[in-house]
Design a protein around this motif. Structure first.
Motif, PDB file in Angstrom:
ATOM      1  N   PHE A  74       1.345  -3.958   9.647  1.00  0.00           N
ATOM      2  CA  PHE A  74       1.836  -5.323   9.810  1.00  0.00           C
ATOM      3  C   PHE A  74       0.735  -6.367   9.613  1.00  0.00           C
ATOM      4  O   PHE A  74       1.026  -7.487   9.189  1.00  0.00           O
ATOM      5  N   ILE A  75      -0.500  -5.994   9.843  1.00  0.00           N
ATOM      6  CA  ILE A  75      -1.602  -6.894   9.488  1.00  0.00           C
ATOM      7  C   ILE A  75      -1.615  -7.083   7.973  1.00  0.00           C
ATOM      8  O   ILE A  75      -1.710  -8.193   7.459  1.00  0.00           O
ATOM      9  N   LYS A  76      -1.493  -5.963   7.256  1.00  0.00           N
ATOM     10  CA  LYS A  76      -1.471  -6.011   5.795  1.00  0.00           C
ATOM     11  C   LYS A  76      -0.250  -6.787   5.286  1.00  0.00           C
ATOM     12  O   LYS A  76      -0.342  -7.561   4.329  1.00  0.00           O
ATOM     13  N   VAL A  77       0.891  -6.584   5.938  1.00  0.00           N
ATOM     14  CA  VAL A  77       2.104  -7.303   5.550  1.00  0.00           C
ATOM     15  C   VAL A  77       1.897  -8.807   5.734  1.00  0.00           C
ATOM     16  O   VAL A  77       2.227  -9.601   4.849  1.00  0.00           O
ATOM     17  N   TRP A  78       1.342  -9.219   6.869  1.00  0.00           N
ATOM     18  CA  TRP A  78       1.096 -10.644   7.124  1.00  0.00           C
ATOM     19  C   TRP A  78       0.150 -11.224   6.070  1.00  0.00           C
ATOM     20  O   TRP A  78       0.376 -12.319   5.570  1.00  0.00           O
ATOM     21  N   GLN A  79      -0.877 -10.447   5.728  1.00  0.00           N
ATOM     22  CA  GLN A  79      -1.848 -10.922   4.738  1.00  0.00           C
ATOM     23  C   GLN A  79      -1.258 -10.993   3.332  1.00  0.00           C
ATOM     24  O   GLN A  79      -1.709 -11.777   2.505  1.00  0.00           O
ATOM     25  N   SER A  80      -0.249 -10.164   3.075  1.00  0.00           N
ATOM     26  CA  SER A  80       0.303 -10.051   1.721  1.00  0.00           C
ATOM     27  C   SER A  80       1.689 -10.653   1.564  1.00  0.00           C
ATOM     28  O   SER A  80       2.269 -10.570   0.476  1.00  0.00           O
ATOM     29  N   ILE A  81       2.249 -11.216   2.618  1.00  0.00           N
ATOM     30  CA  ILE A  81       3.649 -11.656   2.583  1.00  0.00           C
ATOM     31  C   ILE A  81       3.923 -12.656   1.466  1.00  0.00           C
ATOM     32  O   ILE A  81       5.007 -12.666   0.888  1.00  0.00           O
ATOM     33  N   ARG A  82       2.940 -13.454   1.101  1.00  0.00           N
ATOM     34  CA  ARG A  82       3.150 -14.426   0.011  1.00  0.00           C
ATOM     35  C   ARG A  82       3.291 -13.728  -1.344  1.00  0.00           C
ATOM     36  O   ARG A  82       3.827 -14.291  -2.284  1.00  0.00           O
ATOM     37  N   ASP A  83       2.785 -12.496  -1.443  1.00  0.00           N
ATOM     38  CA  ASP A  83       2.869 -11.735  -2.689  1.00  0.00           C
ATOM     39  C   ASP A  83       4.164 -10.935  -2.795  1.00  0.00           C
ATOM     40  O   ASP A  83       4.426 -10.324  -3.837  1.00  0.00           O
ATOM     41  N   TYR A  84       4.962 -10.909  -1.718  1.00  0.00           N
ATOM     42  CA  TYR A  84       6.203 -10.137  -1.738  1.00  0.00           C
ATOM     43  C   TYR A  84       7.136 -10.676  -2.809  1.00  0.00           C
ATOM     44  O   TYR A  84       7.392 -11.874  -2.906  1.00  0.00           O
ATOM     45  N   ASP A  85       7.654  -9.759  -3.630  1.00  0.00           N
ATOM     46  CA  ASP A  85       8.593 -10.093  -4.700  1.00  0.00           C
ATOM     47  C   ASP A  85      10.010  -9.877  -4.178  1.00  0.00           C
ATOM     48  O   ASP A  85      10.397  -8.733  -3.919  1.00  0.00           O
TER      49      ASP A  85
END
Length: 183
Positions: free
Chosen positions: A53-64
């Motif tokens: 979830f740390i990685k998800v928070w850091q990458s959420i803007r990249d989610y397609d």
């Protein structure tokens, strides 16, 4: 993805921590289940949920949004689990693991629920001869119930590789079960 979930993801992408809390609460059990089956260690699985979830928070803007959100979560978590397995020593079954599995072979109570520690024992024993990829594909397909297409997207393997890894994993586990007295 429901319209509500889409809205929540958009809010997360805008930095809304309350929306992200909803995502964590909704999906943490799914990530824990995968991590526990992959890592065979409850504490490491809990750590993996946090890392995911740390990685998800850091990458959420990249989610397609064209991708399924749970598939995206599985992808992040499974890659982190594989990285952890590469850094970790090979998982060795404990002597009591085999006894736990043998007790299930003779247990007539079909309704018996597997506790986390029992899952760990069983997975550790069954997966001792599997490669990391075989274990991941088996876990996603058989234990998590994902489709072959989802597993391809999560792992980056093509259909032939998924099928091959799953076949080898099933054969290895089937042989192990027969050796332990399951028919």
């Amino acid at each position: 993805m429901t319209p509500t979930e889409r809205d929540i993801i958009i809010r997360c992408q805008q930095g809304d921590k309350q929306a992200f809390r909803w995502i964590v609460q909704t999906h943490q059990q799914m990530i824990f289940s995968l991590a526990l089956k992959m890592l065979c260690d409850e504490e490491e699985a809990k750590d993996m949920v946090q890392e995911t979830f740390i990685k998800v928070w850091q990458s959420i803007r990249d989610y397609d949004p064209q991708r399924t959100f749970t598939t995206w979560l599985y992808t992040i978590s499974s890659r982190l689990c594989l990285d952890r397995l590469k850094r970790k020593n090979r998982i060795v079954p404990m002597p009591e693991d085999e006894q736990i599995l043998r007790s299930y072979a003779i247990d007539n109570d079909i309704q018996r629920t597997l506790e986390n520690s029992e899952w760990i024992s069983i997975v550790r024993l069954m997966a001792e001869e599997l490669s990391s990829k075989q274990k991941l594909v088996f876990t996603l397909c058989q234990l998590e119930g994902l489709s072959s297409e989802e597993v391809q997207e999560i792992t980056g393997l093509d259909a032939r590789q998924v099928k091959s890894n799953l076949y080898v994993a099933r054969q290895t586990i089937r042989k192990r079960l027969i050796d332990l007295g399951y028919e």
